[in-house]
Design an enzyme around this catalytic site. Structure first.
Site, PDB file in Angstrom:
ATOM      1  N   GLU A   1     -18.036  -4.894  24.369  1.00  0.00           N
ATOM      2  CA  GLU A   1     -17.169  -6.066  24.463  1.00  0.00           C
ATOM      3  C   GLU A   1     -15.974  -5.973  23.512  1.00  0.00           C
ATOM      4  O   GLU A   1     -14.852  -6.313  23.881  1.00  0.00           O
ATOM      5  CB  GLU A   1     -17.962  -7.349  24.157  1.00  0.00           C
ATOM      6  CG  GLU A   1     -19.109  -7.634  25.126  1.00  0.00           C
ATOM      7  CD  GLU A   1     -20.380  -6.880  24.776  1.00  0.00           C
ATOM      8  OE1 GLU A   1     -20.416  -6.184  23.735  1.00  0.00           O
ATOM      9  OE2 GLU A   1     -21.351  -6.981  25.553  1.00  0.00           O
TER      10      GLU A   1
ATOM     11  N   HIS B   1     -28.331 -16.153  24.483  1.00  0.00           N
ATOM     12  CA  HIS B   1     -27.253 -15.934  25.447  1.00  0.00           C
ATOM     13  C   HIS B   1     -26.454 -17.201  25.762  1.00  0.00           C
ATOM     14  O   HIS B   1     -25.509 -17.136  26.535  1.00  0.00           O
ATOM     15  CB  HIS B   1     -27.825 -15.366  26.757  1.00  0.00           C
ATOM     16  CG  HIS B   1     -28.276 -13.939  26.673  1.00  0.00           C
ATOM     17  ND1 HIS B   1     -29.133 -13.483  25.702  1.00  0.00           N
ATOM     18  CD2 HIS B   1     -27.964 -12.852  27.435  1.00  0.00           C
ATOM     19  CE1 HIS B   1     -29.345 -12.186  25.871  1.00  0.00           C
ATOM     20  NE2 HIS B   1     -28.648 -11.777  26.901  1.00  0.00           N
TER      21      HIS B   1
ATOM     22  N   HIS C   1      -4.074   3.232  -3.475  1.00  0.00           N
ATOM     23  CA  HIS C   1      -4.244   2.682  -2.127  1.00  0.00           C
ATOM     24  C   HIS C   1      -3.507   1.358  -1.929  1.00  0.00           C
ATOM     25  O   HIS C   1      -2.671   1.258  -1.037  1.00  0.00           O
ATOM     26  CB  HIS C   1      -5.734   2.476  -1.817  1.00  0.00           C
ATOM     27  CG  HIS C   1      -5.969   1.636  -0.603  1.00  0.00           C
ATOM     28  ND1 HIS C   1      -5.895   2.141   0.668  1.00  0.00           N
ATOM     29  CD2 HIS C   1      -6.206   0.303  -0.455  1.00  0.00           C
ATOM     30  CE1 HIS C   1      -6.097   1.173   1.544  1.00  0.00           C
ATOM     31  NE2 HIS C   1      -6.290   0.046   0.885  1.00  0.00           N
TER      32      HIS C   1
ATOM     33  N   HIS D   1       0.830  -1.199   0.000  1.00  0.00           N
ATOM     34  CA  HIS D   1       0.000   0.000   0.000  1.00  0.00           C
ATOM     35  C   HIS D   1       0.866   1.252   0.000  1.00  0.00           C
ATOM     36  O   HIS D   1       1.304   1.711   1.059  1.00  0.00           O
ATOM     37  CB  HIS D   1      -0.896  -0.004   1.238  1.00  0.00           C
ATOM     38  CG  HIS D   1      -1.799  -1.195   1.325  1.00  0.00           C
ATOM     39  ND1 HIS D   1      -1.356  -2.437   1.728  1.00  0.00           N
ATOM     40  CD2 HIS D   1      -3.117  -1.351   1.051  1.00  0.00           C
ATOM     41  CE1 HIS D   1      -2.360  -3.298   1.704  1.00  0.00           C
ATOM     42  NE2 HIS D   1      -3.442  -2.671   1.307  1.00  0.00           N
TER      43      HIS D   1
END
Lengths: 676, 676
Positions: free
Chosen positions: B414, B477, B260, B27
């Site tokens: 999380e 869950h 890029h 890149h």
């Protein structure tokens, strides 16, 4: 507040409280706080409890799914197929009222929520699909689709990154059919939100390009909620309504996290019922006038659906071609003979990367299956997910596309994409939608992928760069554990096709699927077209590619390692060994075949060695010995990496010979034969 | 811009371009655009290339890790242990310059980046650790820690949810030692960012509580960059600097996504070198005056470290107790005899949930191991991660805690927590940090967990509610695939302790770990203290809990199913079968034991059946037959669920008998004996 409003809201609250108390488990706080809003919002919504799949219904998403006692109460009161008895079975095994709302189990539940941040992101997908559907079928004189998507969400949802990703995209796409209500009650499990969440949410959503509205008294001001909805419908942006409420409203512990996730105490319930004019000795009580009231609202809604049905008939006769397509899609049927668009290949065809074969397939199939829409998380040119003729799905004002466009620019938002894909699938109208990223980054979306599988959303991940074969980008981008993760997930098809025919089989499975999400793992590097592959054979999930009489060993492989196995088999032949080759592109599909067939592929009496250039975890279900890559990869040229890790015909043949020697003289049971 | 600045920047640019060209992969765009900023920012930083682990160095994080040719060029020029030869080996197998920067491989690389959004989130962890470290050890008269953390990040990082989560928390925590530069070049892989990313980033960061600064000409205005750093250092918030740059600056294709991710063409490189006054026939050319210039900067920095070393000596003599602790931590040693704080149990002790045993352990260990800090993603009361004496890590102005606090309120974030934990570990000073959530939601953080393992960050997940044993919250869950996912990840210890002694073994492994992250899966429900368990035995990852002479079958299990297996063994005994029981709390640790030991636990000649109440995927590495839960769970009381899915002594015994019968008369090889 009129008496009936008050009575209805009290009924909702007390049903939720009774359900939680009866289960001795659940979340009373949010239902108590949100009952007025639910009452006020549902009054503005159009839907038919007797036909929960009416395509032009307004959608309601409870993103804070732990508040489901509220949702179940609403569904019951409005006359959905959910009885008082069901409410009494809240959170009990095999009930219709599980601890978090599950879309495929409960009529009227649009998407499965509970894992925070998913619902609001699903809602973006529901809204996106509505725009695409409307732009595709609406006519100046007949409106097929104009529904809204309403969301309740809490502080938890707003903290999750998946919601940030989806909300930013919703702002970009100017989805003004999306109206979200943030339950700003200042409480989360850890107590006051000021311990961790002090950002300015309203400013953040404005930064995303949302319209924002404040309702200062969400506990009482029903008119303000109605006005907010009207205002939201008048702007050209999605809307976030900040609804200030008191969690556990009316409870002795209102406004504290004590009411969040534990049943109210008996004396608290007693005073709550008395305060609301209810008999504290009664549970699950619904005054008849409340049923009557909601029935009358439901009846008005049923009229709306009747009118819509009439205009659909008009549409069909006035626009027969699109009308027929619409009817087909609403029946959940694919176009006749669509499969004939699937490419097939012979060994004479040139080697190609399976990601390229995927692009070639999409360019054939997308024109004949209008319900396929898709996109990529900013890897379009690498995933090869955008076929030449596709138009971008964009607000027409951008000049970059329009809402009938079928290609979605998701941005670098894998988790958001996964949750939005679920929302698009949940919209209905037979949408088959896909999203592209590198296989390794499907893991970013694990939370959404799991919910695709759990809630039966047939979405498809176009997961390219599927191994160390991606080369120089190195171990940060090379999947090792990824396939094991997803193969271990129930109801998730994880395809790793080995050539063009297997790519077609993978997409056939994905597009025909009604309840199973698919991940299609595709190579960056070229692979040969195999002798012996076919859509039909691969469609069984696993099949014998190179058959040998009384083989000394069977090599089972997937994707890029199948041609390697074929080469190894040839090498072994020159060394005097007979090595059969099995291609196993999808464990789940193979597992669903009759045991007779499976044992014909992986029989007793032959040692089986598996070859896959990533974690061998789980392959012992199909093989006796495993050749895998149980470490992280490395940065380098793909050829160098394959050599370094000995994934060469020689490396495979050597391990096949060791496998033969290891089992010499021993009786061998197929791993498919099980004790139970 | 002075001549030497210009020459240095040109050198950085051309080194990066040459590296990408030589590799024919990589890149060039971001290095060309960011070279001026890198030059200007590193000038303001203090660090010693000859001692990259100096604890008070400023940290630099390249969150857009694909721009690593820039980072490698800087490291080389400043005199880190990275040669021109290394640069020439860019992206080649076994080089020190992989395709994305890997922290554990390359001196001077602070954290492993490439997967977008991680670096900026790691940086929040680095900044958080610095605050905690400084507040713990700085004195009015001696400053031990006052370093800054600098970050470069691109549009991709800003779109990722993990970055949103971490940035929101950084704002809340007022981490004014964090200075981030957003490379606002308007280009991502899909082209112009306007296709997907039109939010107002500056407004969003202000909403998070960040200070923001605009540098309009990031291609030239070095002074503005210096001024921005000064301004950032003067405020009480983290700072985001919007640096407007042109991607691929100087290339013929500058400002397009063509620069890029692909090498520049030969003629483009030629004109670029000529434009910068370099000889186009030379590659990897560094003018001596550039080396001299950076060496002089490095020398100044080495002086700073010398001064710091002197004040550390002063600190040790003036504050002997804390000084000794500091020295110990900087040596990476734990306190002597810390293990004696680990609780042990006998079968006479009462049954407890392993999450509760974890809390009891933390309350003993945390006081004696000051480098342990931890938190929870808004599940403190469920994870039981906050011991009574802990103080919250908060800006003191909030009145909720202070910066020497050891308990972090992560909010419902999380993935952000996982990435921040990696940053805390990367800070050094022997930090052992943990984060709590439900096991099922560790998956939200999969992207960060993978990088913990890849980059050797010894962080610990306290992952409670580890099975259907969580009960009523239901399948949204309840983990099914989660352990398989993480067990298949290389260098990741996944513990599932069965009782108190095994909880101690799990934490002992986690706290002693220097390079391996740990997930400790803990129950919500009570489990008995087992006869035969011990810290030492469990410390081997797997051991014989119930030993039988010539057993008919061995039942191998983990966590809550171990006591079930013991009960099944008793039941089988009454039926005339001898069933040994093996507890296998961590596959990775067990795999590291000598084969002799392993075969003494799971020997040849005995059929082995595994029992674990989730996906059985992967258990065939340790057993011949598997009893698992290969579907999603259900909402209901835990006891009801265990019964429904037949995870009872009877259900286990029945399967053990079937296993015995299946293998009757057949020779049996241990699954640990492999052909290769």
């Amino acid at each position: 507040m009129s008496d009936i409003n008050q009575l209805a809201i009290a009924t909702i609250r007390l049903l939720a409280v009774d359900a939680v108390a009866q289960a001795n488990s659940g979340h009373p706080g949010a239902p108590l706080g949100l009952a007025p809003a639910a009452h006020a919002v549902w009054k503005e919504m159009k839907f038919n409890p007797k036909n929960p799949s009416w395509i032009n219904r307004d959608r309601f998403v409870l993103s804070n799914g732990h508040a489901c006692a509220l949702l179940y109460a609403m569904l019951h009161l409005y006359g959905f197929d959910l009885s008082l008895e069901d409410l009494k079975q809240f959170r009990q095994l095999n009930s219709k009222t599980p601890g978090h709302p599950e879309a495929h189990e409960i009529p009227g539940v649009e998407v499965t929520t509970g894992p925070l941040g998913q619902g609001i992101s699903n809602a973006v997908g529901l809204a996106l699909a509505q725009k695409q559907f409307a732009a595709t079928y609406n006519k100046d004189d007949i409106t097929v689709s104009d529904n809204y998507t309403y969301v309740f969400l809490g502080d938890g949802c707003l903290q999750e990154g998946v919601a940030s990703e989806a909300s930013s995209l919703a702002g970009h796409l100017q989805l003004n059919n999306l109206i979200a209500f943030w339950d700003d009650n200042k409480i989360s499990i850890d107590g006051n939100t000021n311990v961790a969440f002090t950002e300015d949410v309203i400013e953040r959503y404005q930064a995303y390009g949302w319209h924002t509205i404040e309702v200062a008294d969400g506990d009482h001001d029903l008119d303000a909620i109605s006005r907010a909805i009207k205002e939201a419908k008048s702007v050209n942006k999605p809307t976030l309504v900040r609804l200030t409420t008191i969690i556990g409203y009316g409870s002795l512990a209102q406004g504290t996290h004590g009411v969040h996730g534990a049943p109210l105490k008996a004396d608290d319930i007693k005073q709550l019922k008395e305060k609301n004019g209810f008999d504290p000795s009664k549970t699950f009580h619904v005054p008849q006038e409340v049923y009557d009231y909601y029935n009358s609202l439901a009846a008005k809604n049923q009229e709306l659906e009747k009118e819509w049905n009439a205009s659909l008939e008009q549409y069909k006769s006035k626009y027969p071609e699109q009308g027929a397509e619409l009817a087909r899609r609403l029946n959940g049927e694919l176009p006749k003979d669509w499969e004939s668009a699937l490419p097939t290949y012979t060994p004479a065809d040139k080697p190609l990367a399976t990601r390229k074969l995927s692009e070639m397939l999409l360019s054939k199939v997308i024109p004949v299956v209008p319900e396929i829409i898709g996109g990529s998380a900013d890897l379009t040119g690498s995933n090869l997910t955008r076929t030449t003729d596709m138009v971008d799905f964009q607000n027409p004002s951008t000049g970059l596309g329009d809402y009938s466009g079928r290609y979605i620019r998701y941005g670098v938002r894998e988790h958001g994409m996964g949750a939005i894909m679920n929302g698009i699938a949940a919209f209905g109208a037979n949408y088959k939608n896909y999203g592209g990223t590198f296989l390794n980054f499907v893991s970013y979306a694990a939370g959404a992928v799991r919910l695709s599988a759990l809630s039966h959303m047939p979405v498809t991940w176009v997961a390219t760069h599927d191994s160390i074969g991606l080369g120089e980008d190195g171990p940060t981008h090379q999947p090792i554990e990824t396939l094991a993760h997803f193969r271990a997930t129930p109801n998730l098809s994880v395809w790793r096709p080995a050539d063009g025919n297997e790519v077609s089989a993978a997409y056939k499975s994905a597009i025909e699927s009604k309840t199973t999400p698919h991940i299609i793992a595709l190579t960056r590097q070229n692979l040969p077209q195999l002798e012996g592959s076919s859509i039909e054979a691969a469609g069984k999930g696993g099949y014998t590619l190179v058959s040998k009489d009384s083989p000394d060993v069977i090599i089972v492989a997937s994707g890029s390692e199948v041609s390697l196995a074929v080469d190894a088999s040839k090498k072994l032949e020159s060394e005097g060994f007979k090595a059969g080759v099995v291609s196993l592109p999808d464990f789940l599909t193979f597992d669903q075949q009759p045991q007779d067939y499976r044992l014909s592929v992986l029989p007793d009496g032959v040692p089986i060695v598996s070859v896959e250039v990533m974690s061998s975890f789980g392959w012992s279900n199909y093989s006796h010995q495993q050749f895998g890559l149980n470490r992280f990869g490395a940065s380098g040229k793909a050829e160098d990496l394959y050599k370094f890790f000995e994934f060469t015909p020689e490396g495979v043949a050597e391990r096949a010979v060791k496998t033969i020697q290891f089992y010499k003289g021993k009786p061998i049971t197929s791993p498919l034969n099980r004790a139970f």
